[in-house]
Design a protein around this motif. Sequence first.
Motif, PDB file in Angstrom:
ATOM      1  N   ASN A 376       0.827  -1.202   0.000  1.00  0.00           N
ATOM      2  CA  ASN A 376       0.000   0.000   0.000  1.00  0.00           C
ATOM      3  C   ASN A 376       0.864   1.255   0.000  1.00  0.00           C
ATOM      4  O   ASN A 376       1.866   1.330   0.718  1.00  0.00           O
ATOM      5  CB  ASN A 376      -0.915   0.009   1.225  1.00  0.00           C
ATOM      6  CG  ASN A 376      -1.993  -1.046   1.142  1.00  0.00           C
ATOM      7  OD1 ASN A 376      -3.010  -0.852   0.495  1.00  0.00           O
ATOM      8  ND2 ASN A 376      -1.760  -2.191   1.781  1.00  0.00           N
ATOM      9  N   HIS A 377       0.447   2.225  -0.810  1.00  0.00           N
ATOM     10  CA  HIS A 377       1.140   3.512  -0.925  1.00  0.00           C
ATOM     11  C   HIS A 377       0.158   4.612  -0.552  1.00  0.00           C
ATOM     12  O   HIS A 377      -0.935   4.706  -1.131  1.00  0.00           O
ATOM     13  CB  HIS A 377       1.638   3.694  -2.366  1.00  0.00           C
ATOM     14  CG  HIS A 377       2.184   5.064  -2.655  1.00  0.00           C
ATOM     15  ND1 HIS A 377       2.237   5.595  -3.926  1.00  0.00           N
ATOM     16  CD2 HIS A 377       2.704   6.024  -1.834  1.00  0.00           C
ATOM     17  CE1 HIS A 377       2.759   6.812  -3.875  1.00  0.00           C
ATOM     18  NE2 HIS A 377       3.042   7.089  -2.626  1.00  0.00           N
ATOM     19  N   PHE A 378       0.536   5.449   0.410  1.00  0.00           N
ATOM     20  CA  PHE A 378      -0.302   6.555   0.859  1.00  0.00           C
ATOM     21  C   PHE A 378       0.285   7.839   0.286  1.00  0.00           C
ATOM     22  O   PHE A 378       1.351   8.305   0.710  1.00  0.00           O
ATOM     23  CB  PHE A 378      -0.366   6.587   2.383  1.00  0.00           C
ATOM     24  CG  PHE A 378      -1.035   5.366   2.944  1.00  0.00           C
ATOM     25  CD1 PHE A 378      -2.396   5.352   3.157  1.00  0.00           C
ATOM     26  CD2 PHE A 378      -0.310   4.217   3.199  1.00  0.00           C
ATOM     27  CE1 PHE A 378      -3.026   4.217   3.639  1.00  0.00           C
ATOM     28  CE2 PHE A 378      -0.932   3.080   3.682  1.00  0.00           C
ATOM     29  CZ  PHE A 378      -2.293   3.076   3.902  1.00  0.00           C
ATOM     30  N   ARG A 379      -0.432   8.398  -0.681  1.00  0.00           N
ATOM     31  CA  ARG A 379       0.048   9.548  -1.436  1.00  0.00           C
ATOM     32  C   ARG A 379       0.109  10.801  -0.570  1.00  0.00           C
ATOM     33  O   ARG A 379      -0.525  10.889   0.463  1.00  0.00           O
ATOM     34  CB  ARG A 379      -0.859   9.776  -2.649  1.00  0.00           C
ATOM     35  CG  ARG A 379      -0.882   8.633  -3.650  1.00  0.00           C
ATOM     36  CD  ARG A 379      -2.063   8.763  -4.597  1.00  0.00           C
ATOM     37  NE  ARG A 379      -3.323   8.527  -3.903  1.00  0.00           N
ATOM     38  CZ  ARG A 379      -4.517   8.762  -4.451  1.00  0.00           C
ATOM     39  NH1 ARG A 379      -4.611   9.240  -5.675  1.00  0.00           N
ATOM     40  NH2 ARG A 379      -5.628   8.519  -3.766  1.00  0.00           N
ATOM     41  N   TYR A 380       0.861  11.751  -1.040  1.00  0.00           N
ATOM     42  CA  TYR A 380       1.088  13.043  -0.380  1.00  0.00           C
ATOM     43  C   TYR A 380       1.934  12.888   0.882  1.00  0.00           C
ATOM     44  O   TYR A 380       2.965  13.508   1.023  1.00  0.00           O
ATOM     45  CB  TYR A 380      -0.213  13.778  -0.077  1.00  0.00           C
ATOM     46  CG  TYR A 380       0.012  15.258   0.112  1.00  0.00           C
ATOM     47  CD1 TYR A 380       0.328  16.054  -0.980  1.00  0.00           C
ATOM     48  CD2 TYR A 380      -0.078  15.838   1.360  1.00  0.00           C
ATOM     49  CE1 TYR A 380       0.563  17.410  -0.821  1.00  0.00           C
ATOM     50  CE2 TYR A 380       0.155  17.192   1.533  1.00  0.00           C
ATOM     51  CZ  TYR A 380       0.478  17.972   0.443  1.00  0.00           C
ATOM     52  OH  TYR A 380       0.720  19.313   0.602  1.00  0.00           O
ATOM     53  N   LYS A 478       8.830  12.047  -3.516  1.00  0.00           N
ATOM     54  CA  LYS A 478       7.675  11.214  -3.819  1.00  0.00           C
ATOM     55  C   LYS A 478       8.097   9.756  -4.032  1.00  0.00           C
ATOM     56  O   LYS A 478       9.174   9.470  -4.565  1.00  0.00           O
ATOM     57  CB  LYS A 478       6.977  11.705  -5.087  1.00  0.00           C
ATOM     58  CG  LYS A 478       6.502  13.151  -5.045  1.00  0.00           C
ATOM     59  CD  LYS A 478       5.328  13.343  -4.121  1.00  0.00           C
ATOM     60  CE  LYS A 478       4.590  14.651  -4.394  1.00  0.00           C
ATOM     61  NZ  LYS A 478       5.456  15.836  -4.320  1.00  0.00           N
ATOM     62  N   ILE A 479       7.216   8.851  -3.628  1.00  0.00           N
ATOM     63  CA  ILE A 479       7.375   7.434  -3.950  1.00  0.00           C
ATOM     64  C   ILE A 479       6.829   7.210  -5.353  1.00  0.00           C
ATOM     65  O   ILE A 479       5.695   7.612  -5.660  1.00  0.00           O
ATOM     66  CB  ILE A 479       6.625   6.551  -2.943  1.00  0.00           C
ATOM     67  CG1 ILE A 479       7.267   6.688  -1.547  1.00  0.00           C
ATOM     68  CG2 ILE A 479       6.617   5.084  -3.380  1.00  0.00           C
ATOM     69  CD1 ILE A 479       6.480   6.010  -0.450  1.00  0.00           C
ATOM     70  N   THR A 480       7.632   6.605  -6.199  1.00  0.00           N
ATOM     71  CA  THR A 480       7.221   6.396  -7.588  1.00  0.00           C
ATOM     72  C   THR A 480       7.480   4.947  -7.991  1.00  0.00           C
ATOM     73  O   THR A 480       8.214   4.206  -7.330  1.00  0.00           O
ATOM     74  CB  THR A 480       7.991   7.324  -8.543  1.00  0.00           C
ATOM     75  OG1 THR A 480       9.402   7.060  -8.406  1.00  0.00           O
ATOM     76  CG2 THR A 480       7.722   8.785  -8.225  1.00  0.00           C
TER      77      THR A 480
END
Length: 853
Positions: A376-380, A478-480
């Motif tokens: 899971n990736h939580f943006r911002y 940022k995670i990309t």
Amino acid sequence: MKYIFSMLLLVSGVAHGYQVEQQDAMSKGIAKIKQLSQQLTQPIQPRPRVLISKQQFKQHMQDCPAINYCYESQQQMIEQAIAELPLEATFSRAMEGRLQRLSYAYKMTSEQRFLDKALEYIDVVDKDAKWPYRTDDLGVSHAIMGLVTLYDWHYDKLSQAHKNELERIFWQAMDWYEDVTKVERIWWANRRDPSFIYANNHTSQANGSMAIMSLALLDNPKFSKRSQQLIPYALHAINSLYWSGLSPDGAAEEGMGYFSYGMERTVDLLATLTATLVDAPSMLNIAAIAKANDFLFSGTGPIGAWNFANGSARFVQSPWVVYLATQRNQPWQLQRIVAIKNRYQTPTDVRHALWYTKDSEDLANQTATPTLPLDNHFRYVEYATIRSDWEDYFGSFLGFKGGRAVVSHGHADAGTFQIQDLGISWTNDLPHDNYAWPYFNYYVDRFNYYRNAPEGHNTLVINPEPHRYQHDVTAHPKITNMHSNSLMSMAQIDLSDAYPAADKVLRGYQYDRAARRFLIQDQVTLKENGEIYWFYHTPADIKLVNDGKSALLEINNKRFRLDLHSEIKTARFTIVDDAPLVKAKLPVKDTPIPDRKKLSIKLTGKGEFKFAVAGYSIGSDSELSDFSAKALPDIENWRLPRGQLAPLTLSINGDKVTLPVNDSHHLITLPEGEMVTILFAGKRYQLSLADNQQQKVVKLTNDKRTLFVELRKKLTAIDDSEFSFSTDLGEQFDVSQLRDGKLTTYYSASSLNNNERVERFIDANFKTATFVKGLDIQFANGFQREFYFDVEVSSDGNTFEKVLHGVSNLGQHSQRFYLNHDKAVKTVRIRANGNSKLYMYNNYAEIKLLKAH
């Protein structure tokens, strides 16, 4: 009433590009509340309505004996509240819990002693309010919440004099709220810079308590008009300064602990709003609320929560999670939080009793599959987690983050990570420092502190200099490229903006599900000659092998190996003090971390540097074999392998066992002297424990999968009559408390005195030499922190040998630790090494000594 609902329409706003979905949900939720209010002939419901409606409370009293969390679960804490004196510091955070427990006990039993005790707090608060000068918004929040619960739940039982006293306090609270929010433009209730979005727990706590108080007073003619004005103002503040900052995925930049603290009051408000306005949906579809449980579960690994920022890792309180899962009809999420709570024995709150209903019980008994993916990736916020399985206590977990530093409770920790595997957390994050110092200054001093700086985290430092931050704290990495399949998960973070001395800084993360192997790869291009430092914090004992190309970590007789892959010939692991690189840059005060070590890699030069560290569990055996450094493809060129992960099949003493696809661990408990034969991937293994062993983890591999088989011998308790406890505190501590069966009595002593280490230990002294093979230990407050300790044994009481480097696993239940030695001993010493919080304490509630069965 119409004024409230017309003002509620203002409770919306767009914080950033992600928030269109939030604005839409907010508008629909508010419109629904307005519509319902117009249909009701009497929109304000009878008391109680704080946290729970009258009908719900009646149902709760009927269902209480049949559900998990009820009055019985509160009794010990209720009796403790009866025994305690009213708080001297009247607006205390502890007041809410005490008053709610007493109010709940009186509601359930009608015993006058509970109400009498609660009423003592009214006089104390009324005499010491000093409202015009009060700045402790959190103290006010908790005190008001406790008092308004008492007022609302027992309105018909209070004398007119007590009602008058409470209403005078509430009136003063409204005066205070208007002063601090509208005159002083206080930060937790008014946005000063609309472009700067973040979620702060104060906003939810303080504004939420004021709104709940006003909902409780809506039908009081004296308060009606003020309440109608205050409620929409408080809701607007919460939305613009808390809910908006949790979008788009329900995650908070200030870390899981503070996130949960803020969500606690948010859900209190939603429950009270629903109970007050009958069928109000409580805006449950707002992204910040609808996805809040996702953040909690994703960030909770097999053996503990991975946090960041100032809110040290812990298992968070779960009542609000129970409420949301029940209201949103989410059986898997309810099952998940109940399993966590039962396994790790987190304290039970009054809200557990109120919100874990018969409907919750029925929901938790349904067949359910996970509603969240493994990754899971939580943006911002830029926070991500990867795991091997949702249920396996011995499974793998990798958490990592980018994100901003200059936020509430933020650290300059972009790039940091945590690894859990085989029931051990192999990395840890440093706790916050003393809030009374300039440490808590958001914009000036805080990022100079070691515990806030990059060097205090598992990330990179480039060209450290005195009086200069080691990150650009305004950067937002940022995670990309986060991708996964059944064989592998991978992601990367572009950290370039955080390091002015570099043209490019990329960090990549991999988890190989088949091999249970973690990889952290870095690619750095320096503009000029400079220094690069790589850091890895761990509570483990560390040993370097392979000429510094490998490091062996050991905790609780389990081992984890790190291998350094690089074509840079000078690249080596070194063991360094857990202390600042450049001491001149530090503020005057900075809490030392005595006797703690960490791993470092130092590289110097100019141009491109590419290196990676692979980590994997190796069980109980050392596995000191060499390895060949692998060629590293650029992170940008990483590709997922093809194929599927298949279940593991093995034969144990002729009985076939099939493990789930994501499970790579099997536990076998052996009677004394027994051997097992395992057939795995066509190869036969005969496994046993040596006479001096009680636990061993064996790693079996084939071309596609890794299996860990854990062997344990059966142990039994040694009778208390065979030994006696003594401590370094001597007569200052009643050693019988270590065997009284109570978590509320415990040994607690700091291992830090005036910033110097002091010897802290507990000895078990045996009448005759005894083969002690293990310990069961219960740690007080174990759900909040890890405890670090060593176990030493002695045959004569003078010369000691260390036989275990121990770390607790955030569980408050009894944890078993095995001692692998072959001596009959007269003394077993537990030496305290502190905990994962700021202060160097070990809190032992119960200790049981064990011998072979």
